[in-house]
Write a protein that holds these residues in place. Structure first.
Motif, short mmCIF file in Angstrom:
data_model
loop_
_atom_site.label_atom_id
_atom_site.label_comp_id
_atom_site.label_asym_id
_atom_site.label_seq_id
_atom_site.Cartn_x
_atom_site.Cartn_y
_atom_site.Cartn_z
N PRO A 130 40.47 40.87 36.63
CA PRO A 130 40.99 39.97 37.67
C PRO A 130 40.47 38.56 37.48
CG PRO A 130 40.27 42.04 38.63
CD PRO A 130 39.82 42.06 37.20
N ARG A 131 41.33 37.56 37.70
CA ARG A 131 41.00 36.18 37.36
C ARG A 131 41.21 35.26 38.55
NH1 ARG A 131 40.61 35.87 32.14
NH2 ARG A 131 40.86 33.62 32.02
N ARG A 132 40.60 34.11 38.44
CA ARG A 132 40.83 33.02 39.38
C ARG A 132 41.10 31.75 38.59
NH1 ARG A 132 39.37 31.20 44.77
NH2 ARG A 132 39.19 28.93 44.73
N THR A 133 42.09 30.97 39.02
CA THR A 133 42.42 29.69 38.40
C THR A 133 42.25 28.60 39.44
OG1 THR A 133 43.97 30.71 36.85
CG2 THR A 133 44.23 28.36 37.26
N GLN A 134 41.59 27.51 39.05
CA GLN A 134 41.31 26.43 39.99
C GLN A 134 41.32 25.09 39.25
OE1 GLN A 134 37.76 28.44 41.13
NE2 GLN A 134 36.43 27.28 39.75
N ILE A 135 41.77 24.06 39.93
CA ILE A 135 41.77 22.70 39.39
C ILE A 135 40.74 21.91 40.17
CG2 ILE A 135 43.14 20.62 38.95
CD1 ILE A 135 45.62 22.39 38.84
N SER A 151 40.25 28.71 34.30
CA SER A 151 40.66 30.08 34.64
C SER A 151 39.65 31.05 34.05
CB SER A 151 42.06 30.38 34.08
OG SER A 151 42.47 31.69 34.41
N GLY A 152 39.22 32.00 34.88
CA GLY A 152 38.26 32.97 34.40
C GLY A 152 37.96 34.03 35.43
N VAL A 153 36.94 34.82 35.13
CA VAL A 153 36.57 35.96 35.98
C VAL A 153 35.51 35.52 36.98
CG1 VAL A 153 35.68 38.31 35.97
CG2 VAL A 153 37.05 37.49 34.03
N PRO A 154 35.69 35.82 38.27
CA PRO A 154 34.65 35.50 39.25
C PRO A 154 33.32 36.14 38.86
CG PRO A 154 36.69 36.08 40.37
CD PRO A 154 36.89 36.40 38.90
N LEU A 155 32.27 35.36 38.87
CA LEU A 155 30.95 35.89 38.50
C LEU A 155 30.54 37.01 39.44
CD1 LEU A 155 28.31 35.80 36.89
CD2 LEU A 155 27.54 33.99 38.43
N GLY A 156 30.84 36.87 40.73
CA GLY A 156 30.47 37.89 41.69
C GLY A 156 31.05 39.25 41.36
N LEU A 157 32.25 39.29 40.82
CA LEU A 157 32.87 40.56 40.43
C LEU A 157 32.03 41.25 39.36
CD1 LEU A 157 36.65 41.09 39.71
CD2 LEU A 157 34.91 42.07 38.23
N ILE A 158 31.60 40.47 38.38
CA ILE A 158 30.80 41.03 37.29
C ILE A 158 29.46 41.54 37.80
CG2 ILE A 158 29.60 40.46 35.14
CD1 ILE A 158 31.92 38.53 34.53
N HIS A 203 39.52 29.89 29.90
CA HIS A 203 40.63 28.97 29.66
C HIS A 203 40.37 27.63 30.35
CE1 HIS A 203 42.60 32.75 28.65
NE2 HIS A 203 43.64 32.07 28.17
N MET A 204 40.87 26.57 29.72
CA MET A 204 40.85 25.24 30.29
C MET A 204 42.24 24.63 30.10
SD MET A 204 38.63 21.93 29.07
CE MET A 204 39.02 20.30 29.71
N ASN A 205 42.80 24.13 31.17
CA ASN A 205 44.13 23.50 31.13
C ASN A 205 45.18 24.41 30.50
OD1 ASN A 205 42.87 21.31 32.29
ND2 ASN A 205 42.85 20.06 30.45
N GLY A 206 45.10 25.69 30.84
CA GLY A 206 46.09 26.64 30.40
C GLY A 206 45.93 27.16 28.99
N GLU A 207 44.88 26.73 28.28
CA GLU A 207 44.65 27.15 26.90
C GLU A 207 43.27 27.78 26.78
OE1 GLU A 207 46.95 26.93 24.62
OE2 GLU A 207 48.39 25.65 25.69
N LEU A 208 43.11 28.63 25.77
CA LEU A 208 41.78 29.16 25.49
C LEU A 208 40.80 28.02 25.28
CD1 LEU A 208 42.62 32.06 23.01
CD2 LEU A 208 41.63 32.31 25.29
N VAL A 211 36.05 25.19 20.92
CA VAL A 211 34.62 25.21 20.62
C VAL A 211 33.92 24.06 21.34
CG1 VAL A 211 32.91 24.91 18.80
CG2 VAL A 211 34.86 26.44 18.44
N GLY A 212 34.52 22.89 21.32
CA GLY A 212 33.90 21.73 21.96
C GLY A 212 33.72 21.88 23.45
N HIS A 213 34.55 22.70 24.08
CA HIS A 213 34.45 22.92 25.52
C HIS A 213 33.78 24.23 25.88
CE1 HIS A 213 36.38 19.35 27.04
NE2 HIS A 213 37.37 19.49 26.19
#
Length: 265
Positions: A130-135, A151-158, A203-208, A211-213
């Motif tokens: 399960p994921r969350r996406t936020q700007i 976009s990623g997985v809520p830390l609390g879930l893990i 993900h950042m801005n809809g892309e994986l 390395v720099g990020h």
């Protein structure tokens, strides 16, 4: 993926662990930066700014700040055309280079410390969780900011999946990079760890992530300044104290540059 979200759950740390359970699968559609800043000239003015609140206790800060409030979220139209890469741009180790060359197919996130069920989570399993996406806006101590989508997985879930102990007080993020020979790490308390906007982003801005990020995984803790946003996260450790972990200050910049540990905004 199996139709049974609990199939293939492997709790011991020897093998990757699915984060999808019957319970969290129900919230999967709820939908409701950077690892420190570049080294800056430590002028008296900058040092003064970075040490603000140093004498205040964490308890006092809680009295004047709603730690559970959400950071402002923006629309895609507000996103910055350029989101700087800063901090370390590549761990530069043979181990990381090998992982990147294989598109992180062999990468795993270790979750351990004060947990009942240590986990090893593959990148594929992170993608399926399960994921969350936020700007949100990233604010750096250098004085710049940028708005990006994460976009990623809520830390609390893990942490809940790992059965974190009620005696744990902090979560420590161990990273693949180092600075001036010192391992890069960061830490947050349980209020931030379970904040709904605290995610492990893929993900950042809809892309994986590049390395720099911080590919393949970086922390986004949106109520704190940019140097708390650890990149290249390899291990998440639940602990009762920060003493004895590297310099004991709770993070690389706290240990080596005197930055305050609580960088709430």
């Amino acid at each position: 993926m199996s139709k049974d979200p609990n199939s293939g759950l492997i709790l011991p740390a020897e093998r990757p662990t699915s984060l999808v359970t019957r319970r969290n699968a129900l919230i999967g559609g709820a939908g409701l930066l950077l690892a420190g800043c570049d080294q800056i000239n430590a002028s008296p003015t900058v040092k003064s700014v970075l040490s603000l609140g140093e004498q205040a206790t964490h308890g006092a800060q809680r009295l004047v700040t709603d730690r559970n409030a959400l950071a402002r979220e923006f629309s895609r139209a507000d996103m910055s055309p350029v989101f700087r890469e800063n901090g370390n741009r590549n761990p530069g180790t043979p181990e990381y280079a090998a992982l990147a060359a294989n598109k992180f197919a062999d990468w795993t996130l270790v979750v351990d410390g004060m947990v009942a069920q240590p986990l090893r989570i593959s990148l594929a399993q992170m993608m399926a969780a399960p994921r969350r996406t936020q700007i949100t806006r990233h604010d750096c101590v250098e004085g710049w900011s940028a708005i990006g989508e994460w976009s990623g997985v809520p830390l609390g879930l893990i942490l809940r999946r790992a059965g974190m102990s009620g005696n744990a007080k902090y979560v420590v993020f161990h990273c693949a990079d180092s600075t001036n020979g010192a391992p890069y790490y960061e830490s947050i308390d349980m209020i931030d760890a379970f904040h709904p906007q605290t995610i492990l982003a893929t993900h950042m801005n809809g892309e994986l992530l590049t390395v720099g990020h911080g590919a393949p995984l970086r922390l986004r803790v949106e109520r704190q300044l940019g140097y708390k946003q650890a990149k290249y996260v390899m291990r998440v450790e639940a602990v009762a104290s920060l003493e004895g972990i590297h310099g004991g200050g709770g993070g690389y910049w706290e240990d080596h540059r005197g930055y305050q540990w609580f960088a709430g905004i």
